[in-house]
Design an enzyme around this catalytic site. Structure first.
Site, PDB file in Angstrom:
ATOM      1  N   GLY A 239       8.044   9.712   8.831  1.00  0.00           N
ATOM      2  CA  GLY A 239       8.347  10.411   7.949  1.00  0.00           C
ATOM      3  C   GLY A 239       6.525  11.745   7.527  1.00  0.00           C
ATOM      4  O   GLY A 239       7.566  13.067   8.410  1.00  0.00           O
TER       5      GLY A 239
ATOM      6  N   HIS B 259       1.274  -1.233   0.309  1.00  0.00           N
ATOM      7  CA  HIS B 259       0.037   0.314  -0.726  1.00  0.00           C
ATOM      8  C   HIS B 259       1.128   0.760   0.483  1.00  0.00           C
ATOM      9  O   HIS B 259       2.330   1.202   1.096  1.00  0.00           O
ATOM     10  CB  HIS B 259      -0.920   0.399   1.526  1.00  0.00           C
ATOM     11  CG  HIS B 259      -2.106   0.912   0.689  1.00  0.00           C
ATOM     12  ND1 HIS B 259      -2.140   2.497   1.304  1.00  0.00           N
ATOM     13  CD2 HIS B 259      -3.240   0.803   0.909  1.00  0.00           C
ATOM     14  CE1 HIS B 259      -3.356   2.639   1.204  1.00  0.00           C
ATOM     15  NE2 HIS B 259      -3.584   1.892   0.964  1.00  0.00           N
TER      16      HIS B 259
ATOM     17  N   GLY C 231       4.858  22.660  10.297  1.00  0.00           N
ATOM     18  CA  GLY C 231       6.306  21.898  10.264  1.00  0.00           C
ATOM     19  C   GLY C 231       6.819  21.897   9.125  1.00  0.00           C
ATOM     20  O   GLY C 231       6.576  23.183   8.558  1.00  0.00           O
TER      21      GLY C 231
ATOM     22  N   HIS D  85       9.880  14.256   9.316  1.00  0.00           N
ATOM     23  CA  HIS D  85      10.800  13.355  10.536  1.00  0.00           C
ATOM     24  C   HIS D  85      11.728  12.364   9.679  1.00  0.00           C
ATOM     25  O   HIS D  85      11.008  11.363   9.183  1.00  0.00           O
ATOM     26  CB  HIS D  85      10.079  12.854  11.412  1.00  0.00           C
ATOM     27  CG  HIS D  85      10.221  12.430  12.793  1.00  0.00           C
ATOM     28  ND1 HIS D  85      10.659  10.782  12.472  1.00  0.00           N
ATOM     29  CD2 HIS D  85      10.205  12.586  13.404  1.00  0.00           C
ATOM     30  CE1 HIS D  85      11.035  10.750  13.944  1.00  0.00           C
ATOM     31  NE2 HIS D  85      10.794  11.516  14.459  1.00  0.00           N
TER      32      HIS D  85
ATOM     33  N   THR E  80      12.475   9.472  10.843  1.00  0.00           N
ATOM     34  CA  THR E  80      12.132   7.806  11.012  1.00  0.00           C
ATOM     35  C   THR E  80      10.441   7.703  10.375  1.00  0.00           C
ATOM     36  O   THR E  80      10.478   6.850  10.251  1.00  0.00           O
ATOM     37  CB  THR E  80      12.133   7.174  11.429  1.00  0.00           C
ATOM     38  OG1 THR E  80      12.219   7.982  12.761  1.00  0.00           O
ATOM     39  CG2 THR E  80      14.025   6.974  12.021  1.00  0.00           C
TER      40      THR E  80
END
Length: 299
Positions: free
Chosen positions: A172, A82, A163, A168, A170
């Protein structure tokens, strides 16, 4: 009167039982919400939760769940069928009772702001919450997936709503949006030819000239050695399940292929199933509102 919201967070983990249990435990132990359904799929490597509760409870549980996902799901090591771009990939909010869509949009903004401020995960708003036209469709946001998202965010048009222009490392990025009820509907075919599933998905999805309220992709389910047409039904009142099912059956027949089974992921409005029952049972003048017993019990 109490306000009730449904939330459907999707996590990029469908294999690690320990991580999934941590998510379930948080969902069950947070005040103000009830976990009504959860499912995990190893092929998709994805878990989908459905919770209902007060706006305050929903806000709190989603921040907690996003933290568990951030701390336990490393997107640099993630692989699944997915499309995905974050440990908490997407969060949908659906107004259920005594709450408007506008209020639900504001709730999505509040949650998005908290997820960035507290967890340092950038957030984009989609669906009814979208501030820009190119973000209404979730597929547009997720295009490029986790691996391509760092480069994508450097483009001004993809600056996160909450943001900085970087993912991020790890976890995302997460998409959050208020929307109407959607049905996740999968149809499995008795073939392992992915091209067939892709062709059928292309025919039925709106972005390729098919049905406006349908999103679809073809997937190979390796453990079953079959293919799947994975569908999001965006408005079951305008596009009933049986119509998509019959089109898939017709298109599959051209390749000498039949439908093995179908499945619904998470919850669905009862009327969506009743509409299909009316069609296949050829019922005359059936009224869902007055002839379904549970409608009176729920009232």
């Amino acid at each position: 009167m109490s306000k009730i919201v449904q939330c459907i967070p999707n996590f990029s983990e469908g294999k690690n039982i320990t991580t999934i249990k941590k998510l379930i435990d948080v969902a069950k132990s947070t005040a103000g919400v009830t976990l009504v359904d959860h499912s995990s799929d190893e092929n998709h490597n994805r878990s989908v939760f459905t919770l209902i509760g007060s706006p305050e409870g929903v806000e709190e549980v989603l921040v907690k769940l996003s933290k568990i996902a951030r701390d336990n799901i490393d997107m640099t090591k993630h692989f699944g069928k997915h499309p995905r771009m974050g440990s908490t990939d997407v969060i949908a909010l659906v107004p259920i009772k005594n709450i408007t869509m506008e209020e639900t949009v504001k709730l999505s903004e509040k949650i998005g702001e908290r997820i960035y401020n507290e967890l340092e995960i950038p957030v984009m708003l989609y669906a009814n919450s979208a501030k820009k036209e190119n973000r209404i469709n979730l597929a547009n946001i997720r295009k490029g997936e986790f691996e391509g998202m760092s480069k994508k965010l450097l483009e001004e048009k993809w600056t996160p709503d909450f943001g900085e222009n970087k993912i991020h490392p790890t976890a995302g990025i997460t998409a959050i949006g208020a929307r109407s009820p959607m049905i996740a509907f999968n149809v499995n075919l008795n073939t392992n030819n992915l091209e067939i599933a892709n062709n059928i998905a292309r025919i039925i999805r709106g972005s390729s000239g098919g049905f406006k309220n349908c999103k679809a992709i073809g997937l190979l389910l390796e453990d079953k050695n079959i293919v799947q047409v994975s569908i999001n039904m965006m408005d079951y009142n305008k596009l009933p399940l049986y119509r998509i099912f019959e089109i898939i059956k017709l298109e599959a027949k051209k390749y000498g292929v039949t439908i093995l089974e179908s499945e619904i992921i998470g919850l669905t409005p009862g009327k969506a199933l009743v509409d299909s029952a009316i069609y296949y049972l050829q019922m005359n003048n059936f009224d869902y509102n007055t002839q379904v017993l549970e409608n009176y019990l729920f009232d």
